[in-house]
Design a protein around this motif. Structure first.
Motif, PDB file in Angstrom:
ATOM      1  N   ILE A  77       0.862  -1.178   0.000  1.00 29.88           N
ATOM      2  CA  ILE A  77       0.000   0.000   0.000  1.00 29.88           C
ATOM      3  C   ILE A  77       0.902   1.231   0.000  1.00 29.88           C
ATOM      4  O   ILE A  77       1.772   1.371   0.865  1.00 29.88           O
ATOM      5  CB  ILE A  77      -0.939   0.009   1.221  1.00 29.88           C
ATOM      6  N   PHE A  78       0.684   2.106  -0.967  1.00 26.65           N
ATOM      7  CA  PHE A  78       1.475   3.325  -1.124  1.00 26.65           C
ATOM      8  C   PHE A  78       0.608   4.511  -0.713  1.00 26.65           C
ATOM      9  O   PHE A  78      -0.463   4.735  -1.294  1.00 26.65           O
ATOM     10  CB  PHE A  78       1.927   3.487  -2.579  1.00 26.65           C
ATOM     11  N   ASP A  79       1.072   5.284   0.276  1.00 30.40           N
ATOM     12  CA  ASP A  79       0.320   6.439   0.789  1.00 30.40           C
ATOM     13  C   ASP A  79       0.976   7.740   0.339  1.00 30.40           C
ATOM     14  O   ASP A  79       2.191   7.811   0.176  1.00 30.40           O
ATOM     15  CB  ASP A  79       0.296   6.430   2.324  1.00 30.40           C
ATOM     16  N   GLY A  80       0.144   8.777   0.198  1.00 29.10           N
ATOM     17  CA  GLY A  80       0.647  10.123  -0.051  1.00 29.10           C
ATOM     18  C   GLY A  80       0.905  10.466  -1.500  1.00 29.10           C
ATOM     19  O   GLY A  80       1.373  11.569  -1.786  1.00 29.10           O
ATOM     20  N   ILE A  81       0.635   9.583  -2.428  1.00 30.72           N
ATOM     21  CA  ILE A  81       0.864   9.867  -3.852  1.00 30.72           C
ATOM     22  C   ILE A  81      -0.318  10.686  -4.359  1.00 30.72           C
ATOM     23  O   ILE A  81      -1.469  10.260  -4.251  1.00 30.72           O
ATOM     24  CB  ILE A  81       1.021   8.559  -4.664  1.00 30.72           C
ATOM     25  N   PRO A  82      -0.049  11.879  -4.910  1.00 30.78           N
ATOM     26  CA  PRO A  82      -1.140  12.736  -5.402  1.00 30.78           C
ATOM     27  C   PRO A  82      -1.997  12.026  -6.450  1.00 30.78           C
ATOM     28  O   PRO A  82      -1.510  11.230  -7.235  1.00 30.78           O
ATOM     29  CB  PRO A  82      -0.416  13.931  -6.022  1.00 30.78           C
ATOM     30  N   GLU A  83      -3.274  12.367  -6.412  1.00 21.73           N
ATOM     31  CA  GLU A  83      -4.244  11.725  -7.307  1.00 21.73           C
ATOM     32  C   GLU A  83      -4.701  12.730  -8.359  1.00 21.73           C
ATOM     33  O   GLU A  83      -4.956  13.887  -8.052  1.00 21.73           O
ATOM     34  CB  GLU A  83      -5.444  11.252  -6.483  1.00 21.73           C
ATOM     35  N   ALA A  84      -4.772  12.263  -9.603  1.00 22.15           N
ATOM     36  CA  ALA A  84      -5.233  13.115 -10.700  1.00 22.15           C
ATOM     37  C   ALA A  84      -6.517  12.534 -11.277  1.00 22.15           C
ATOM     38  O   ALA A  84      -6.814  11.354 -11.111  1.00 22.15           O
ATOM     39  CB  ALA A  84      -4.158  13.200 -11.780  1.00 22.15           C
ATOM     40  N   GLN A  85      -7.269  13.391 -11.997  1.00 20.07           N
ATOM     41  CA  GLN A  85      -8.485  12.934 -12.663  1.00 20.07           C
ATOM     42  C   GLN A  85      -8.109  11.941 -13.760  1.00 20.07           C
ATOM     43  O   GLN A  85      -7.126  12.142 -14.469  1.00 20.07           O
ATOM     44  CB  GLN A  85      -9.217  14.109 -13.318  1.00 20.07           C
ATOM     45  N   ILE A 126      -2.760   3.858  -2.808  1.00 22.49           N
ATOM     46  CA  ILE A 126      -2.712   2.943  -3.953  1.00 22.49           C
ATOM     47  C   ILE A 126      -2.333   1.571  -3.432  1.00 22.49           C
ATOM     48  O   ILE A 126      -1.398   1.439  -2.639  1.00 22.49           O
ATOM     49  CB  ILE A 126      -1.672   3.408  -4.993  1.00 22.49           C
ATOM     50  N   ILE A 127      -3.059   0.558  -3.880  1.00 21.09           N
ATOM     51  CA  ILE A 127      -2.711  -0.813  -3.531  1.00 21.09           C
ATOM     52  C   ILE A 127      -2.206  -1.492  -4.793  1.00 21.09           C
ATOM     53  O   ILE A 127      -2.793  -1.350  -5.853  1.00 21.09           O
ATOM     54  CB  ILE A 127      -3.883  -1.581  -2.893  1.00 21.09           C
ATOM     55  N   ALA A 128      -1.078  -2.182  -4.656  1.00 19.17           N
ATOM     56  CA  ALA A 128      -0.468  -2.831  -5.815  1.00 19.17           C
ATOM     57  C   ALA A 128      -0.145  -4.275  -5.479  1.00 19.17           C
ATOM     58  O   ALA A 128       0.449  -4.563  -4.442  1.00 19.17           O
ATOM     59  CB  ALA A 128       0.807  -2.097  -6.211  1.00 19.17           C
ATOM     60  N   LYS A 129      -0.557  -5.169  -6.371  1.00 22.41           N
ATOM     61  CA  LYS A 129      -0.193  -6.579  -6.249  1.00 22.41           C
ATOM     62  C   LYS A 129       0.968  -6.802  -7.211  1.00 22.41           C
ATOM     63  O   LYS A 129       0.814  -6.736  -8.424  1.00 22.41           O
ATOM     64  CB  LYS A 129      -1.362  -7.495  -6.601  1.00 22.41           C
ATOM     65  N   ILE A 130       2.149  -7.025  -6.633  1.00 22.95           N
ATOM     66  CA  ILE A 130       3.376  -7.167  -7.411  1.00 22.95           C
ATOM     67  C   ILE A 130       3.558  -8.630  -7.784  1.00 22.95           C
ATOM     68  O   ILE A 130       3.333  -9.523  -6.974  1.00 22.95           O
ATOM     69  CB  ILE A 130       4.577  -6.616  -6.604  1.00 22.95           C
ATOM     70  N   VAL A 131       3.982  -8.867  -9.032  1.00 23.85           N
ATOM     71  CA  VAL A 131       4.078 -10.226  -9.565  1.00 23.85           C
ATOM     72  C   VAL A 131       5.074 -11.064  -8.760  1.00 23.85           C
ATOM     73  O   VAL A 131       4.739 -12.153  -8.296  1.00 23.85           O
ATOM     74  CB  VAL A 131       4.462 -10.214 -11.065  1.00 23.85           C
ATOM     75  N   PRO A 151       6.590  12.928   2.337  1.00 20.29           N
ATOM     76  CA  PRO A 151       5.215  12.655   2.800  1.00 20.29           C
ATOM     77  C   PRO A 151       4.621  11.374   2.219  1.00 20.29           C
ATOM     78  O   PRO A 151       3.423  11.304   1.976  1.00 20.29           O
ATOM     79  CB  PRO A 151       4.442  13.882   2.313  1.00 20.29           C
ATOM     80  N   PHE A 152       5.453  10.376   1.995  1.00 22.59           N
ATOM     81  CA  PHE A 152       4.977   9.137   1.394  1.00 22.59           C
ATOM     82  C   PHE A 152       5.196   7.979   2.363  1.00 22.59           C
ATOM     83  O   PHE A 152       6.037   8.052   3.253  1.00 22.59           O
ATOM     84  CB  PHE A 152       5.723   8.837   0.087  1.00 22.59           C
ATOM     85  N   GLY A 153       4.471   6.907   2.119  1.00 17.30           N
ATOM     86  CA  GLY A 153       4.640   5.711   2.930  1.00 17.30           C
ATOM     87  C   GLY A 153       4.372   4.470   2.094  1.00 17.30           C
ATOM     88  O   GLY A 153       3.575   4.497   1.167  1.00 17.30           O
ATOM     89  N   VAL A 154       5.082   3.396   2.446  1.00 16.46           N
ATOM     90  CA  VAL A 154       4.871   2.100   1.801  1.00 16.46           C
ATOM     91  C   VAL A 154       4.712   1.076   2.910  1.00 16.46           C
ATOM     92  O   VAL A 154       5.573   0.961   3.780  1.00 16.46           O
ATOM     93  CB  VAL A 154       6.066   1.721   0.887  1.00 16.46           C
ATOM     94  N   ASN A 155       3.594   0.359   2.884  1.00 12.02           N
ATOM     95  CA  ASN A 155       3.298  -0.621   3.926  1.00 12.02           C
ATOM     96  C   ASN A 155       2.792  -1.917   3.314  1.00 12.02           C
ATOM     97  O   ASN A 155       2.235  -1.921   2.219  1.00 12.02           O
ATOM     98  CB  ASN A 155       2.221  -0.088   4.882  1.00 12.02           C
TER      99      ASN A 155
END
Length: 169
Positions: A77-85, A126-131, A151-155
């Motif tokens: 789970i990646f936190d703090g990544i700006p979101e665009a339309q 953002i949630i990512a399932k890595i291969v 200001p980002f986080g990865v958990n």
């Protein structure tokens, strides 16, 4: 004398009536005791079966939790990544990993998406399932050093029950 005979006869009838009632009451008490023993045994059986069901439910819950953990094993789970339309979330994440985290290798994803409903002026994680698990671990291990002061986080992703247990610890 006749009055005494009548009185004795009356008392005799009363005695027999009382004796008959006592006998019926004793029989009722014996039946009640037998029935209560049957009910007590049935209760013991039900309690035993209930305990078996509880144990089975606990085991099923633990197996379900294990399956959830296994399906989330390769997720980050990646936190703090700006979101665009109308963004391509996978491209945004690949850019983040390459530019912000400095990982040059191409990371392969099964799925990448934002979590939850869109809220104005908020960035959804953002949630990512890595291969490959090896790639997932590389990204996870690099995060603390490359994202320090940012200001980002990865958990790792865990089921709610596991997060609750971890919080208790």
């Amino acid at each position: 004398m006749g009055d005494m005979d009548e009185g004795l006869h009356f008392l005799s009838k009363q005695y027999e009536a009382q004796r008959s009632e006592v006998k019926e009451i004793k029989e009722s008490v014996v039946q009640i005791r037998k029935r209560s023993e049957v009910i007590l045994n049935e209760n013991k059986t039900v309690i035993s079966e209930l305990q078996t069901v509880k144990n089975n439910l606990f085991d099923l819950n633990e197996r379900h939790l294990d399956l959830q953990m296994r399906t989330m094993r390769n997720n980050l789970i990646f936190d703090g990544i700006p979101e665009a339309q109308e963004e391509d979330t996978e491209a945004v994440l690949k850019e983040f990993i390459h530019i912000v985290m400095g990982i040059e290798e191409e990371i392969q994803f099964h799925r990448v998406h934002r979590l939850g409903r869109k809220i104005p002026n908020k960035h959804r994680p953002i949630i990512a399932k890595i291969v490959l698990f090896k790639e997932r671990e590389r990204v996870r291990r690099e995060a603390p050093t490359t994202l320090v002061g940012k200001p980002f986080g990865v958990n790792e992703q865990f089921p709610k029950a596991i997060n609750d247990r971890r919080n208790l610890l």
